[in-house]
Design a protein around this motif. Structure first.
Motif, PDB file in Angstrom:
ATOM      1  N   GLY B  18     -21.820  39.623  51.341  1.00  0.00           N
ATOM      2  CA  GLY B  18     -21.832  38.167  51.271  1.00  0.00           C
ATOM      3  C   GLY B  18     -21.270  37.484  52.494  1.00  0.00           C
ATOM      4  O   GLY B  18     -21.064  36.283  52.486  1.00  0.00           O
ATOM      5  N   MET B  24     -25.207  41.195  54.855  1.00  0.00           N
ATOM      6  CA  MET B  24     -25.901  40.155  54.113  1.00  0.00           C
ATOM      7  C   MET B  24     -27.361  40.090  54.540  1.00  0.00           C
ATOM      8  O   MET B  24     -28.249  39.961  53.703  1.00  0.00           O
ATOM      9  CB  MET B  24     -25.243  38.795  54.323  1.00  0.00           C
ATOM     10  CG  MET B  24     -25.816  37.740  53.405  1.00  0.00           C
ATOM     11  SD  MET B  24     -25.084  36.124  53.673  1.00  0.00           S
ATOM     12  CE  MET B  24     -26.057  35.521  55.024  1.00  0.00           C
ATOM     13  N   LEU B 100     -33.821  29.069  45.551  1.00  0.00           N
ATOM     14  CA  LEU B 100     -33.131  30.069  44.730  1.00  0.00           C
ATOM     15  C   LEU B 100     -31.726  30.294  45.265  1.00  0.00           C
ATOM     16  O   LEU B 100     -31.552  30.604  46.444  1.00  0.00           O
ATOM     17  CB  LEU B 100     -33.906  31.394  44.789  1.00  0.00           C
ATOM     18  CG  LEU B 100     -33.218  32.602  44.153  1.00  0.00           C
ATOM     19  CD1 LEU B 100     -33.118  32.434  42.646  1.00  0.00           C
ATOM     20  CD2 LEU B 100     -33.949  33.890  44.500  1.00  0.00           C
ATOM     21  N   ASN B 101     -30.718  30.114  44.404  1.00  0.00           N
ATOM     22  CA  ASN B 101     -29.337  30.479  44.740  1.00  0.00           C
ATOM     23  C   ASN B 101     -28.903  31.626  43.860  1.00  0.00           C
ATOM     24  O   ASN B 101     -29.060  31.553  42.633  1.00  0.00           O
ATOM     25  CB  ASN B 101     -28.377  29.312  44.493  1.00  0.00           C
ATOM     26  CG  ASN B 101     -28.598  28.188  45.458  1.00  0.00           C
ATOM     27  OD1 ASN B 101     -29.331  27.257  45.160  1.00  0.00           O
ATOM     28  ND2 ASN B 101     -27.994  28.293  46.614  1.00  0.00           N
ATOM     29  N   PHE B 103     -25.500  33.881  42.904  1.00  0.00           N
ATOM     30  CA  PHE B 103     -24.073  34.181  42.998  1.00  0.00           C
ATOM     31  C   PHE B 103     -23.903  35.575  42.403  1.00  0.00           C
ATOM     32  O   PHE B 103     -24.059  35.756  41.189  1.00  0.00           O
ATOM     33  CB  PHE B 103     -23.250  33.161  42.218  1.00  0.00           C
ATOM     34  CG  PHE B 103     -23.337  31.768  42.775  1.00  0.00           C
ATOM     35  CD1 PHE B 103     -22.480  31.353  43.777  1.00  0.00           C
ATOM     36  CD2 PHE B 103     -24.300  30.880  42.314  1.00  0.00           C
ATOM     37  CE1 PHE B 103     -22.569  30.071  44.301  1.00  0.00           C
ATOM     38  CE2 PHE B 103     -24.394  29.595  42.829  1.00  0.00           C
ATOM     39  CZ  PHE B 103     -23.530  29.192  43.831  1.00  0.00           C
ATOM     40  N   GLY B 134     -33.699  29.979  50.013  1.00  0.00           N
ATOM     41  CA  GLY B 134     -32.809  30.797  49.192  1.00  0.00           C
ATOM     42  C   GLY B 134     -31.468  30.984  49.845  1.00  0.00           C
ATOM     43  O   GLY B 134     -31.311  30.808  51.055  1.00  0.00           O
ATOM     44  N   ASP B 135     -30.468  31.331  49.035  1.00  0.00           N
ATOM     45  CA  ASP B 135     -29.138  31.641  49.548  1.00  0.00           C
ATOM     46  C   ASP B 135     -28.460  32.607  48.587  1.00  0.00           C
ATOM     47  O   ASP B 135     -28.639  32.514  47.380  1.00  0.00           O
ATOM     48  CB  ASP B 135     -28.294  30.365  49.677  1.00  0.00           C
ATOM     49  CG  ASP B 135     -26.953  30.655  50.340  1.00  0.00           C
ATOM     50  OD1 ASP B 135     -26.949  31.086  51.501  1.00  0.00           O
ATOM     51  OD2 ASP B 135     -25.915  30.472  49.672  1.00  0.00           O
ATOM     52  N   THR B 136     -27.678  33.529  49.155  1.00  0.00           N
ATOM     53  CA  THR B 136     -26.897  34.437  48.315  1.00  0.00           C
ATOM     54  C   THR B 136     -25.426  34.307  48.658  1.00  0.00           C
ATOM     55  O   THR B 136     -25.063  34.116  49.811  1.00  0.00           O
ATOM     56  CB  THR B 136     -27.290  35.913  48.559  1.00  0.00           C
ATOM     57  OG1 THR B 136     -27.082  36.229  49.934  1.00  0.00           O
ATOM     58  CG2 THR B 136     -28.741  36.157  48.199  1.00  0.00           C
ATOM     59  N   LYS B 137     -24.579  34.376  47.626  1.00  0.00           N
ATOM     60  CA  LYS B 137     -23.139  34.466  47.824  1.00  0.00           C
ATOM     61  C   LYS B 137     -22.645  35.643  46.993  1.00  0.00           C
ATOM     62  O   LYS B 137     -23.160  35.892  45.895  1.00  0.00           O
ATOM     63  CB  LYS B 137     -22.431  33.195  47.327  1.00  0.00           C
ATOM     64  CG  LYS B 137     -22.657  31.978  48.208  1.00  0.00           C
ATOM     65  CD  LYS B 137     -21.835  32.012  49.473  1.00  0.00           C
ATOM     66  CE  LYS B 137     -22.034  30.790  50.355  1.00  0.00           C
ATOM     67  NZ  LYS B 137     -23.367  30.652  50.926  1.00  0.00           N
ATOM     68  N   LEU B 149     -27.777  32.508  38.655  1.00  0.00           N
ATOM     69  CA  LEU B 149     -28.849  31.986  39.500  1.00  0.00           C
ATOM     70  C   LEU B 149     -28.957  30.477  39.316  1.00  0.00           C
ATOM     71  O   LEU B 149     -28.662  29.955  38.243  1.00  0.00           O
ATOM     72  CB  LEU B 149     -30.199  32.628  39.136  1.00  0.00           C
ATOM     73  CG  LEU B 149     -30.326  34.142  39.316  1.00  0.00           C
ATOM     74  CD1 LEU B 149     -31.715  34.616  38.893  1.00  0.00           C
ATOM     75  CD2 LEU B 149     -30.044  34.558  40.755  1.00  0.00           C
TER      76      LEU B 149
END
Lengths: 341, 341
Positions: B18, B24, B100-101, B103, B134-137, B149
């Motif tokens: 992350g 990442m 789209l997120n 976590f 989109g993003d990812t954490k 999500l």
């Protein structure tokens, strides 16, 4: 008849605030809606229409997990607005609308949630964006970090504007709009476990004035805001996309005294730390002086400076030190500061 | 030189996935991008342009925290796509793009994440939407529920279409497109703590074919998908917005045998349980028979039925039982099933 307690009785978020019923409605009507009053289109509808001026519609999203939720110079609310506003701004767009998702942990103090939502509303007003859609979910104690936010942004870009990594040419100049690492260090100092306290504020802010000031330059190739991974991450992105090397001039990179000394004490490299209100721009050499001048005329761009060049002559991200030596900047592997944004 | 382990070596998500750096990027390039290949516009850009046909641009967002992440008939990925697609569909729009997120909690099995992302990609393709941003954490172990999500949707609506609670009139008819409560019970049975196992599948699906089949009726007033809070929640929304009462015909409401018996056993009311692939429509009486016929001609609308009316003669949400008695449906206070969507 059951007694019907109201959310105002609750000092902390309960699971029932997430169930789709009366408590959730009250959470939205009493905590969110009034603090987003000037920026909210409609809390009732499944989907809302977005009036948009002519141009390309631009789209972006980001998630926010910063810890602590409030820190000197900002909080997760201002961060969630500016983070997404800035992604639109550096793409050359004017931000218009945001959606907001809140994942709230059972037990979060309602007063803190109110402060964060109020900050979010103020930041949106300042940045000129409307919160056009929103959703809240409540998760059980121990299944969230207090509060996570996600924002998705819609903006409009003039059809003539073309920015991108593919427009970067050999010899292009790299500019930064202000000191780097302030956000990362401000958040870190706000964590009690470090036992340090500083006066340093996060740089969390909308970069829209900065991006708009340089959009008209035909030599503007590419802009990005150095968030997670910092300046070093952007340098590596440019290197990977173009196949060219990056030459950075270490003494030129603006770093506040306080940031430099905390980094030295704790062994961080400020070039890897997140900023939340800076812009890195790649510009054709001919336009660089005028672009710098345009930035320096703005309050948030007064210490804007040229920090390096893109060059075919190198294959890596290389930094020339004050003593004239060179060191390579590695790509980030490990996380210097988790939950920084 | 450090050894550089790759994400493929990792069976579980690490915090380093992350951090904005190489890990990442590998998470996104190897887990997300290939499974969203046909639906993804650009994983690199800060913001992407959205080509949109003429019409009103429609906007909506939703968060997803379902537990368990996978259940009979769906998973958090298909839910996150269909949930937002359906909010656009019931507003009369054609869904085009999603953000789209994710976590992700440290320790989540990479194989499970891959299954969920693959399902998300398939569902998006089926629904005809592109994942455009989109993003990812990654959050620490104990600070997330495996995976949360959030999706934000953009669609286009013909300028002539006007749907809304304000269009509902005295005497309008309420239709539902299929049995209620399947999703709620399917997810509940998938939770081991109940010690029950069933064959029941979630109804999780795109409702776009259903909404498009009735959009042309001038008597179509309002549509909504009964998710959190179920059918009862929608009835109360109509009551609050119109000031009129709702008369529901209990024996007419379609409920599967399996749903009814689990509800009876555990003391749930199926009218409060979430559906994820049904539509409730309010229609002028003159158009109701043709609208029903249009739904019944579709595979997902075969058990569509009229379940009640909006009426000035009442002030509450009242249900007429099979025996001819009446009972009031309260607004939902407590959460019958948390983390259902």
């Amino acid at each position: 008849m059951n007694a019907k307690p109201e959310i105002l009785d609750a000092k902390h978020i309960m699971l029932a605030h997430g169930n789709g019923g009366r408590f959730m409605r009250e959470l939205i009507e009493r905590v969110f809606a009034p603090r987003l009053a000037n920026t909210l289109l409609d809390v009732q509808a499944d989907a809302v229409p977005l009036p948009t001026p002519d141009g390309e519609i631009m789209f972006t999203t980001d998630g926010f997990t910063v810890q602590p939720l409030e820190f000197p110079g900002g909080d997760i609310g201002s961060l969630a607005v500016n983070g997404t506003v800035n992604d639109l701004a550096v793409s050359g767009a004017t931000p218009l609308y945001l959606s907001l998702n809140a994942f709230i942990e059972e037990g979060l103090e309602v007063a803190q949630l109110e402060r964060v939502v109020a900050s979010l509303g103020r930041t949106a007003t300042e940045a000129g964006v409307k919160i056009a859609a929103g959703d809240t979910k409540v998760v059980r104690r121990g299944e969230g970090g207090g509060l996570y936010l996600a924002t998705t942004g819609v903006g409009v870009r003039d059809r003539g504007i073309r920015l991108g990594l593919d427009r970067i040419r050999d010899g292009d100049v790299i500019l930064v709009s202000g000191p780097v690492g302030d956000h990362g260090i401000a958040v870190m100092l706000a964590r009690e476990q470090f036992g340090l306290h500083g006066e340093l504020l996060s740089d969390c802010a909308s970069v829209l004035p900065l991006t708009q000031a340089v959009l008209a330059f035909p030599g503007l190739r590419f802009m990005r805001d150095p968030t997670r991974g910092g300046l070093a991450m952007i340098a590596h992105e440019i290197r990977r996309a173009t196949g060219m090397g990056i030459h950075l001039d270490e003494p030129a990179i603006p770093i506040r005294e306080a940031v430099a000394s905390v980094c030295e004490m704790l062994g961080y490299d400020p070039l890897y730390l997140a900023c939340e209100g800076r812009v890195v721009a790649v510009v054709a050499p001919a336009d660089a002086p005028a672009a710098l001048q345009a930035w320096r005329a703005l309050p948030q761009g007064q210490s804007a400076v040229m920090i390096g060049r893109v060059t075919k002559a190198k294959r890596f991200v290389v930094m020339q030190t004050a003593l004239g030596g060179e060191r390579m900047l590695d790509e980030l592997d490990d996380d210097p500061l988790p939950r920084i944004c």
